[in-house]
Design an enzyme around this catalytic site. Structure first.
Site, PDB file in Angstrom:
ATOM      1  N   CYS A 121      -2.108   9.677   2.486  1.00 18.05           N
ATOM      2  CA  CYS A 121      -1.688   9.053   1.221  1.00 18.05           C
ATOM      3  C   CYS A 121      -2.654   9.352   0.086  1.00 18.05           C
ATOM      4  CB  CYS A 121      -1.542   7.550   1.399  1.00 18.05           C
ATOM      5  SG  CYS A 121      -3.058   6.758   1.939  1.00 18.05           S
TER       6      CYS A 121
ATOM      7  N   GLU B 277       0.882  -1.170   0.000  1.00 17.22           N
ATOM      8  CA  GLU B 277       0.000   0.000   0.000  1.00 17.22           C
ATOM      9  C   GLU B 277       0.920   1.221   0.000  1.00 17.22           C
ATOM     10  OE1 GLU B 277      -3.373   0.112   0.007  1.00 17.22           O
ATOM     11  OE2 GLU B 277      -3.702  -2.041   0.090  1.00 17.22           O
TER      12      GLU B 277
HETATM   13  P1  NAD Z   1       7.624   5.236   7.637  1.00 17.41           P
HETATM   14  O1  NAD Z   1       8.916   5.970   7.490  1.00 17.41           O
HETATM   15  O2  NAD Z   1       6.994   5.149   8.962  1.00 17.41           O
HETATM   16  O3  NAD Z   1       7.863   3.795   7.057  1.00 17.41           O
HETATM   17  C1  NAD Z   1       6.862   2.818   6.970  1.00 17.41           C
HETATM   18  C2  NAD Z   1       7.349   1.542   7.609  1.00 17.41           C
HETATM   19  O4  NAD Z   1       8.463   1.040   6.883  1.00 17.41           O
HETATM   20  C3  NAD Z   1       7.779   1.745   9.044  1.00 17.41           C
HETATM   21  O5  NAD Z   1       7.230   0.715   9.859  1.00 17.41           O
HETATM   22  C4  NAD Z   1       9.281   1.657   8.967  1.00 17.41           C
HETATM   23  O6  NAD Z   1       9.835   1.120  10.138  1.00 17.41           O
HETATM   24  C5  NAD Z   1       9.505   0.732   7.781  1.00 17.41           C
HETATM   25  N1  NAD Z   1      10.788   0.940   7.100  1.00 17.41           N
HETATM   26  C6  NAD Z   1      11.425   2.120   6.903  1.00 17.41           C
HETATM   27  N2  NAD Z   1      12.576   1.904   6.207  1.00 17.41           N
HETATM   28  C7  NAD Z   1      12.647   0.580   5.963  1.00 17.41           C
HETATM   29  C8  NAD Z   1      13.595  -0.256   5.274  1.00 17.41           C
HETATM   30  N3  NAD Z   1      14.686   0.245   4.709  1.00 17.41           N
HETATM   31  N4  NAD Z   1      13.333  -1.578   5.220  1.00 17.41           N
HETATM   32  C9  NAD Z   1      12.236  -2.080   5.766  1.00 17.41           C
HETATM   33  N5  NAD Z   1      11.315  -1.349   6.429  1.00 17.41           N
HETATM   34  C10 NAD Z   1      11.511  -0.035   6.525  1.00 17.41           C
HETATM   35  O7  NAD Z   1       6.531   5.850   6.709  1.00 17.41           O
HETATM   36  P2  NAD Z   1       6.707   6.506   5.322  1.00 17.41           P
HETATM   37  O8  NAD Z   1       7.263   5.504   4.361  1.00 17.41           O
HETATM   38  O9  NAD Z   1       7.365   7.828   5.439  1.00 17.41           O
HETATM   39  O10 NAD Z   1       5.147   6.763   5.014  1.00 17.41           O
HETATM   40  C11 NAD Z   1       4.735   7.707   4.129  1.00 17.41           C
HETATM   41  C12 NAD Z   1       4.425   7.077   2.780  1.00 17.41           C
HETATM   42  O11 NAD Z   1       3.448   6.078   2.956  1.00 17.41           O
HETATM   43  C13 NAD Z   1       3.857   8.029   1.771  1.00 17.41           C
HETATM   44  O12 NAD Z   1       4.427   7.782   0.528  1.00 17.41           O
HETATM   45  C14 NAD Z   1       2.385   7.676   1.743  1.00 17.41           C
HETATM   46  O13 NAD Z   1       1.732   7.968   0.531  1.00 17.41           O
HETATM   47  C15 NAD Z   1       2.425   6.218   2.008  1.00 17.41           C
HETATM   48  N6  NAD Z   1       1.177   5.770   2.597  1.00 17.41           N
HETATM   49  C16 NAD Z   1       0.404   4.943   1.867  1.00 17.41           C
HETATM   50  C17 NAD Z   1      -0.803   4.542   2.388  1.00 17.41           C
HETATM   51  C18 NAD Z   1      -1.699   3.636   1.625  1.00 17.41           C
HETATM   52  O14 NAD Z   1      -2.664   3.157   2.224  1.00 17.41           O
HETATM   53  N7  NAD Z   1      -1.468   3.383   0.359  1.00 17.41           N
HETATM   54  C19 NAD Z   1      -1.187   4.974   3.653  1.00 17.41           C
HETATM   55  C20 NAD Z   1      -0.350   5.816   4.366  1.00 17.41           C
HETATM   56  C21 NAD Z   1       0.847   6.211   3.828  1.00 17.41           C
END
Ligand code: NAD
Length: 457
Positions: free
Chosen positions: A245, A211
């Site tokens: 998102c 997602e």
């Molecule tokens: P985040 O930095 O919290 O990361 C998400 C998860 O990935 C966390 O649990 C983190 O620990 C893990 N993570 C981070 N780096 C990692 C790595 N190298 N390897 C494995 N796991 C790792 O959140 P974010 O990514 O900044 O979230 C924002 C993004 O999420 C935006 O792009 C947004 O559009 C997207 N998003 C999508 C949805 C959806 O439903 N499609 C919902 C919310 C957010």
């Protein structure tokens, strides 16, 4: 990082078959609902601390949404679990055919910080309903909410059934995924990390749901109801300070309504958040300094026609409208994920489409128009995870619709029945009676071609 023993303990628990009965699954869902409601106030406090969300916003976008999903799952579980009878083709008669829903095993759910409760607990409902054991990995960037969620989970579930794992995702997740074969990985977060997860999963052929994010375009046609459009766009663009998102990422407005939409947006922003949004009960904050710096940089691009003020210590970025941006500006290259809205005018559909097509298929697409023909043309022209007509973002709150992206905005979907399906394997079962076993099906085959051609076609 949990040691391999605790992951193996989950596998043993799953292999015991305990999680598979209807009674067990239903009991866990009910326990989860009670525990969430018991922690309602703690969740309000924590989400206010992490993101300055109001109670009302928390209920609509976090707890209430999860409770709705729980109510649906509790009510529909029996129906979902039932094997589905399907017809059998001539070749296999008089066999009977059905599709069984089989749990996937020990599944890993990884969530981000922007809706830290909803995006961890919502998929959890599907995973429990489908009879799996679960490892939950919340984001490390919403720490107050993470503490409450840990308490909810650990108070009601044994660690061999649902394991709550905290820490730096970049460290903890690769360690788990390289040492243990999950039945499924469900990841919500950025596209960049989504690709890393996909690669790690491929190594052990683990199926994934991703997602992800991207730039969700919002088109306002010349015949749109401008006042309604402005209100609905501002509502979701500036909710959670734009850290959503499915927020409209940028506006493409017909040149004939550009001035009126800007005027309406300015007016509505004032009504929603007053002229001091930093003090508004209804306006959130940017999660951390890194995100604050990233979003603030967009304010150096284009021309600000509304907003633009910031306060670093408070994580405050004013709801901002930008014009005069170019496709080379980073605000039009990156997913904005903050309260900054570029507004670009177009004179023809082709011109607007050319801008949309510069980005991969978005998570969402929004079209505001009063003309049904135009609506249909736009829906056909823009491939996207989901869409709203004369609305933005609310499609994701209808549990009867699948929620997910396509291509760079995601793989797979969930919510309601779709969550159950995401965490189930569809097992094909054919049952053949023994009272009928015609010799024609067996060798020697010589001379049977005509008959085979009649039956198999
Ligand atoms: P985040 O930095 O919290 O990361 C998400 C998860 O990935 C966390 O649990 C983190 O620990 C893990 N993570 C981070 N780096 C990692 C790595 N190298 N390897 C494995 N796991 C790792 O959140 P974010 O990514 O900044 O979230 C924002 C993004 O999420 C935006 O792009 C947004 O559009 C997207 N998003 C999508 C949805 C959806 O439903 N499609 C919902 C919310 C957010």
């Amino acid at each position: 990082m949990p040691d391999i023993t605790s992951l193996n303990a989950l596998q043993d628990y799953f292999n015991s078959g305990l999680t598979q009965s209807y009674a067990f699954r239903k009991e866990q869902l009910k326990k989860l609902k009670t525990a969430i409601l018991n922690h309602e106030q703690d969740l309000y406090d924590a989400l206010h601390k992490d993101l300055k969300k109001s109670k009302e916003e928390v209920w609509v976008t976090e707890t209430g949404m999860v409770i709705t999903e729980l109510n649906v799952a509790i009510k529909k579980l029996g129906k979902w679990m039932k094997p589905k009878r399907v017809s059998t083709n001539l070749l296999n008669l008089p066999s009977g055919s059905r599709i069984m829903n089989e749990p996937l095993g020990v599944v890993l759910i990884i969530s981000p910080w922007n809706y830290p409760f909803n995006l961890l607990f919502n998929p959890l409902i599907g995973a429990i309903a489908a009879g799996n054991c679960v490892v939950l990995k919340p984001s490390e960037f919403a720490p107050a909410t993470a503490v409450v969620m840990k308490k909810i989970i650990e108070d009601i579930f044994p660690k061999e059934y649902i394991l709550y794992v905290q820490g730096d995702g970049a460290k903890v997740i690769p360690e788990m995924m390289s040492n243990f074969t999950f039945g499924h990985v469900f990841y919500t977060g950025s596209t960049v990390v989504g690709k890393i997860i996909y690669k790690m999963a491929a190594d052990r052929l683990v199926p994934v749901t991703l997602e992800l994010g991207g730039k969700s375009p919002c088109v306002v046609e010349s015949d749109a109801n401008i006042k309604v459009a402005a209100r609905r766009i501002a509502m979701t663009k500036f909710s959670n300070a734009g850290q959503m998102c499915v927020a409209p990422d940028y506006l493409l407005v017909h040149e004939s309504v550009k001035d009126s939409i800007i005027d309406s947006m300015k007016e509505i922003i004032g009504k929603f958040f007053t002229d001091k949004p930093e003090e508004s009960y209804n306006y959130g904050k940017i999660i951390n300094e890194k995100q604050f710096e990233r979003i603030s940089n967009y304010l150096k691009e284009g021309t600000i026609v509304h907003g633009g003020r910031t306060e670093k210590e408070k994580g405050y970025i004013e709801p901002t409208l930008l014009i005069d941006v170019t496709m080379n500006d980073s605000v039009m290259k990156d997913e904005i994920f903050g309260p900054v809205l570029p507004i670009i005018s177009f004179s023809s559909t082709e011109e607007a489409l050319a801008i949309i097509q510069q980005h991969p298929d978005p998570l969402s697409f929004y079209i505001y128009t009063s003309n049904t023909k135009k609506e249909k043309e736009w829906l056909k022209a823009v491939p996207a995870g989901g869409c709203c007509v004369n609305n933005s973002s609310w499609h994701l709150t209808n549990h009867n619709l699948p929620f997910g992206g396509r291509g760079f905005s995601g793989i797979g979907n969930y919510h309601g029945r779709y969550s159950f399906d995401t965490f189930s394997h569809k097992k094909a079962v054919m049952k053949t009676p023994t009272w009928f076993d015609p010799a024609i099906k067996y060798p020697p085959f010589k001379g049977k071609l005509k008959l085979f051609k009649w039956v198999i076609r």
